[in-house]
Design an enzyme around this catalytic site. Structure first.
Site, mmCIF file in Angstrom:
data_model
loop_
_atom_site.group_PDB
_atom_site.id
_atom_site.type_symbol
_atom_site.label_atom_id
_atom_site.label_comp_id
_atom_site.label_asym_id
_atom_site.label_seq_id
_atom_site.Cartn_x
_atom_site.Cartn_y
_atom_site.Cartn_z
ATOM 1 C CG ASP A 36 24.443 -14.828 -88.891
ATOM 2 O OD1 ASP A 36 23.734 -14.530 -89.884
ATOM 3 O OD2 ASP A 36 25.163 -13.993 -88.303
ATOM 4 N NE ARG A 95 -4.035 -8.082 -83.485
ATOM 5 C CZ ARG A 95 -4.400 -9.260 -83.962
ATOM 6 N NH1 ARG A 95 -5.510 -9.826 -83.560
ATOM 7 N NH2 ARG A 95 -3.658 -9.880 -84.838
ATOM 8 C CD GLN A 96 0.734 -4.825 -75.577
ATOM 9 O OE1 GLN A 96 0.062 -5.813 -75.795
ATOM 10 N NE2 GLN A 96 0.931 -4.359 -74.359
ATOM 11 C CG HIS A 129 -6.508 -3.879 -84.415
ATOM 12 N ND1 HIS A 129 -7.484 -4.732 -84.874
ATOM 13 C CD2 HIS A 129 -6.650 -3.824 -83.082
ATOM 14 C CE1 HIS A 129 -8.171 -5.185 -83.853
ATOM 15 N NE2 HIS A 129 -7.691 -4.651 -82.747
ATOM 16 C CE LYS A 195 -13.652 -9.846 -80.869
ATOM 17 N NZ LYS A 195 -12.860 -9.924 -82.104
ATOM 18 C CG ASP A 221 -13.471 -8.283 -87.568
ATOM 19 O OD1 ASP A 221 -13.240 -7.097 -87.263
ATOM 20 O OD2 ASP A 221 -13.436 -9.215 -86.735
ATOM 21 C CB SER A 225 -6.022 -13.657 -86.315
ATOM 22 O OG SER A 225 -4.815 -14.222 -85.869
ATOM 23 C CB THR A 226 -7.561 -17.973 -84.360
ATOM 24 O OG1 THR A 226 -8.676 -17.256 -83.787
ATOM 25 C CG2 THR A 226 -6.284 -17.546 -83.674
ATOM 26 N N GLY A 227 -9.690 -17.097 -86.811
ATOM 27 C CA GLY A 227 -11.021 -17.386 -87.343
ATOM 28 C C GLY A 227 -12.067 -17.550 -86.249
HETATM 29 C C1 R5P Z 1 -10.180 -7.722 -83.049
HETATM 30 O O1 R5P Z 1 -10.558 -6.781 -82.389
HETATM 31 C C2 R5P Z 1 -10.166 -7.728 -84.540
HETATM 32 O O2 R5P Z 1 -10.981 -6.720 -85.055
HETATM 33 C C3 R5P Z 1 -10.557 -9.084 -85.096
HETATM 34 O O3 R5P Z 1 -11.906 -9.359 -84.748
HETATM 35 C C4 R5P Z 1 -9.670 -10.165 -84.542
HETATM 36 O O4 R5P Z 1 -8.324 -9.834 -84.705
HETATM 37 C C5 R5P Z 1 -9.961 -11.495 -85.205
HETATM 38 O O5 R5P Z 1 -9.163 -12.463 -84.613
HETATM 39 P P1 R5P Z 1 -9.554 -13.986 -84.653
HETATM 40 O O6 R5P Z 1 -9.758 -14.350 -86.093
HETATM 41 O O7 R5P Z 1 -8.365 -14.679 -84.052
HETATM 42 O O8 R5P Z 1 -10.783 -14.178 -83.845
#
Ligand code: R5P
Length: 294
Positions: A36, A95-96, A129, A195, A221, A225-227
């Site tokens: 399950d 992050r939250q 973070h 940014k 950094d 994540s997504t770059g």
């Molecule tokens: C955000 O404040 C973090 O320091 C990174 O810059 C962020 O998480 C990068 O995310 P992504 O690769 O999605 O732009």
């Protein structure tokens, strides 16, 4: 009995390396899912009186890895472990860390409370973070330390990448701390950009005149994540005449073709650490963790 290491399923290889660094035994585990979807865990060995270190990173499936972590810690405490140190190399939900909109939880608070309630006696994490919280004591009631991987990353770059006195760039103000540390270790200079986050997958990088013409660059950094952040930063720097660009991060989450996006933007190398296993996890974090435990 002395210290023993237990690896959760997200960090098993890192647990092996940490055990080697500390010359400590690695306990076996049986971790599986019931039909399950519920998790089952069992730690194999005599747990009575042990000083246990549980290592579990929280990338991609953080909810599943969190539950597994709670069960491992609970199993240890119920079987008589004297002390449990949790190592969460990548700490999800950080992050939250505030209620951005009415009706939202402060997820970081919820998760940290659960980690303590499960029985964790002390906690280590890496480049968490923490953009609005300056002190781990404000999040945890147990001893908790936020280690940094930036010196290890800088050491790797200095030793392995043929860059000429690179300029270190933080993509936003929050990355200033990492850019400064890397620049100190590489004995060079640094700068930060601005940014604006448009959505969870889109960012806008504000450029100004930078002294980047014909210079090698290292963008640093905490997370890729997504770059999007790194790709936009590379585009901005290329427009201003930057030479070779290396992108480095502590936590290579790498979702949605992040690597393709970054290389297409013009990176010559992308590196990260073993806090999260990935194709670019070339900087070993085990010795940084081991040093914090000695
Ligand atoms: C955000 O404040 C973090 O320091 C990174 O810059 C962020 O998480 C990068 O995310 P992504 O690769 O999605 O732009």
């Amino acid at each position: 009995m002395g210290r023993v290491i237990i690896g959760g399923s997200s960090s098993y290889v890192l647990a092996v390396k940490l055990a080697r660094e500390l010359k400590a035994p690695l306990l076996g585990t049986d971790i599986k899912k019931f039909p399950d979807g519920e998790k089952y865990v069992r730690i194999i060995g005599d747990l009575d009186g042990i000083d246990a270190v549980v290592i579990q990173s929280m990338y991609l499936n953080p909810d599943e890895y969190l539950i597994e972590y709670f069960l491992l810690v609970e199993a240890l405490k119920n079987s008589g472990a004297k002390k449990v140190t949790g190592i969460i190399p990548y700490f999800a939900y950080a992050r939250q860390d505030k209620r951005f909109n009415p009706g939202e939880p402060i997820s970081l608070k919820t998760v940290s409370k659960l980690i303590e309630t499960a029985g964790t006696d002390q906690l280590l994490t890496v480049d968490m973070h923490l953009h609005r919280v300056d002190d781990m004591g404000k999040i945890f009631n147990i001893p908790a330390k936020n280690l940094t991987a930036i010196p290890a990353i800088a050491h790797y770059i200095g030793k392995n990448l043929p860059l000429e006195k690179p300029l270190i760039i933080g993509p936003d103000e929050e990355a200033e701390q990492w850019a400064r540390t890397a620049a100190t270790h590489l004995e060079t200079d640094y700068d930060v950009l601005e940014k604006k986050r448009l959505s969870s997958t889109e960012v806008e990088i504000t450029t100004r005149e930078l002294e980047v013409k014909n210079r090698d660059i290292v963008i640093i950094d905490d997370i890729i994540s997504t770059g999007g952040t790194i790709a936009k930063t590379i585009e901005a720097l290329k427009k201003q005449g930057a030479k070779k660009i290396v992108a480095a991060c502590t936590h290579p989450i790498l979702v949605d073709n992040a690597l393709k996006k970054i290389y297409t933007a013009g990176a010559c190398d992308v590196i990260g650490t073993t806090t999260i296993p990935s194709p670019i996890s070339v900087v070993e974090i085990a010795s940084t963790l081991a040093h914090a435990l000695i």
